[in-house]
Design a protein around this motif. Structure first.
Motif, PDB file in Angstrom:
ATOM      1  N   ARG A 138      -4.422 -87.573  46.519  1.00 21.26           N
ATOM      2  CA  ARG A 138      -4.111 -86.739  47.675  1.00 21.26           C
ATOM      3  C   ARG A 138      -4.880 -87.155  48.917  1.00 21.26           C
TER       4      ARG A 138
ATOM      5  N   CYS B 191       0.355 -90.387  47.061  1.00 23.04           N
ATOM      6  CA  CYS B 191       0.051 -89.019  46.625  1.00 23.04           C
ATOM      7  C   CYS B 191       0.845 -88.703  45.353  1.00 23.04           C
TER       8      CYS B 191
ATOM      9  N   CYS C 189       4.581 -83.353  45.448  1.00 23.40           N
ATOM     10  CA  CYS C 189       4.664 -81.938  45.086  1.00 23.40           C
ATOM     11  C   CYS C 189       5.921 -81.367  45.724  1.00 23.40           C
TER      12      CYS C 189
ATOM     13  N   ARG D  73       6.478 -80.220  48.436  1.00 21.84           N
ATOM     14  CA  ARG D  73       6.649 -80.485  49.867  1.00 21.84           C
ATOM     15  C   ARG D  73       7.456 -81.757  50.143  1.00 21.84           C
ATOM     16  N   VAL D  74       7.656 -82.556  49.119  1.00 22.15           N
ATOM     17  CA  VAL D  74       8.438 -83.768  49.319  1.00 22.15           C
ATOM     18  C   VAL D  74       9.868 -83.388  49.718  1.00 22.15           C
TER      19      VAL D  74
ATOM     20  N   GLY E 158       3.691 -88.175  50.644  1.00 25.15           N
ATOM     21  CA  GLY E 158       5.053 -87.678  50.450  1.00 25.15           C
ATOM     22  C   GLY E 158       5.593 -86.687  51.459  1.00 25.15           C
ATOM     23  N   CYS E 159       4.768 -86.179  52.394  1.00 26.98           N
ATOM     24  CA  CYS E 159       5.305 -85.124  53.266  1.00 26.98           C
ATOM     25  C   CYS E 159       4.740 -85.201  54.678  1.00 26.98           C
TER      26      CYS E 159
ATOM     27  N   ASN F  26       0.943 -82.864  55.190  1.00 23.53           N
ATOM     28  CA  ASN F  26      -0.400 -83.418  54.965  1.00 23.53           C
ATOM     29  C   ASN F  26      -0.499 -84.913  55.230  1.00 23.53           C
TER      30      ASN F  26
ATOM     31  N   GLU G  34      -3.914 -87.009  56.112  1.00 23.25           N
ATOM     32  CA  GLU G  34      -4.466 -87.647  54.915  1.00 23.25           C
ATOM     33  C   GLU G  34      -4.389 -89.163  54.953  1.00 23.25           C
TER      34      GLU G  34
END
Ligand code: SF4
Length: 312
Positions: free
Chosen positions: A205, A220, A223, A225-226, A256-257, A260, A264
């Motif tokens: 993450r 990542c 989750c 949020r993808v 993936g999103c 974040n 990140e």
């Protein structure tokens, strides 16, 4: 201690009515004495006296009392020590206390012990454990984030701390503490195992640096949020495309999103984060634009080539 022998009374003159003695009584100082020199000298005096019995038939009792006196001294000196630190710095006192206790254990000949330095803030957990490991790499560390909270946030906090520490070889045992009912506690173990497996596979993450002089590609674990499942495939494609750069110490982060991803990827040399239709690209902190899923690899390769050229 033996029933017929009273070491507090016989050796320190503390009568049964004052037993077990409080710290002040054990050191033989006035109640609420706060002068560190007085406390230190009193402890040294008591210990020197008790050491006289160390090699006699009551050596084990002598050792137990020595341990009690040392604990009392450390405890009574704590307020004075506290004044030496910046109130906003909770890390340094924790560290120094840990080092001090290690020195104490070492002085008693203990070799099989483990230290745990916890906080509810994952960044503090990272900081304190890194600093401890720098000075005492020989002492095993038990990692954990206290009061991490409910899943998924509690798992995320713990994951971030573990990623940064375990990727650098810091940590020997772990505990994931989640706010879940007792009958759901196995979730803590499942979360811990999942985090370890993800770190081993580079599914992280936060941007981690494994400390290797080679290409570091992290993605990542994904989750809810993808927004586009093409992300999963993209992470694999990035890995394959960038293989030619495997001897270069460059970090590429694939997140993936859009929530974040921007933050990140800050610590990566090249960062990608995925939206529903486009993939955003960043070099260091500079945003380079958003590219279609079928165009991003080409653009990433151009940036990777430029980065390699700038480093050589
Ligand atoms: S970067 Fe986004 S998609 Fe990936 S794990 Fe974090 S929140 Fe989920």
């Amino acid at each position: 201690m033996a029933d017929d022998f009273d070491p507090y009374y016989t050796w320190l003159g503390i009568p049964p009515k004052d037993q077990p003695p409080n710290h002040y009584r054990l050191l033989g100082v006035e109640r609420f004495e706060s002068n560190p020199d007085v406390i230190e000298n009193a402890a040294d005096r008591q210990m020197a006296h008790i050491r006289l019995f160390q090699n006699g038939p009551q050596g084990d009792i002598s050792q137990k009392l020595l341990n009690e006196i040392t604990s009392a001294k450390l405890c009574l000196l704590a307020p004075a020590k506290k004044a030496e630190y910046d109130p906003a710095d909770s890390i340094t006192p924790m560290l120094e206390s840990a080092w001090e206790h290690c020195d104490f254990l070492d002085s008693l000949g203990f070799t099989r012990y483990c230290v745990s330095l916890k906080d509810s803030d994952p960044n503090k957990v990272i900081d304190v454990n890194r600093r401890f490991a720098e000075r005492r790499p020989d002492v095993p560390l038990h990692l954990g984030v206290t009061e991490a909270g409910l899943p998924p946030d509690g798992v995320i906090k713990t994951r971030i701390a573990f990623e940064q520490l375990i990727s650098r070889g810091i940590g020997d045992t772990i505990r994931v503490s989640l706010t879940v009912p007792n009958n759901s506690k196995p979730e803590e173990i499942q979360a811990g195992r999942q985090i370890l497996a993800d770190i081993a596979a580079g599914r992280v993450r936060s941007v981690v640096n494994y400390g290797l002089p080679t290409l570091n590609i992290i993605a990542c674990p994904s989750c809810s949020r993808v927004e586009n499942q093409a992300f999963i495939e993209l992470a694999q494609q990035v890995k394959e495309m960038a293989n030619y750069a495997k001897e270069h110490a460059i970090t590429i982060a694939v997140m993936g999103c859009r929530v974040n991803g921007p933050g990140e990827t800050d610590d990566a040399d090249l960062g990608l984060w995925c939206g529903p239709n486009y993939v955003n690209l960043k070099r260091g902190n500079a945003e380079l634009g958003a590219y279609a899923y079928d165009d991003i690899l080409r653009r990433l390769k151009t940036e990777l080539d430029a980065l390699i050229a700038s480093k050589s």
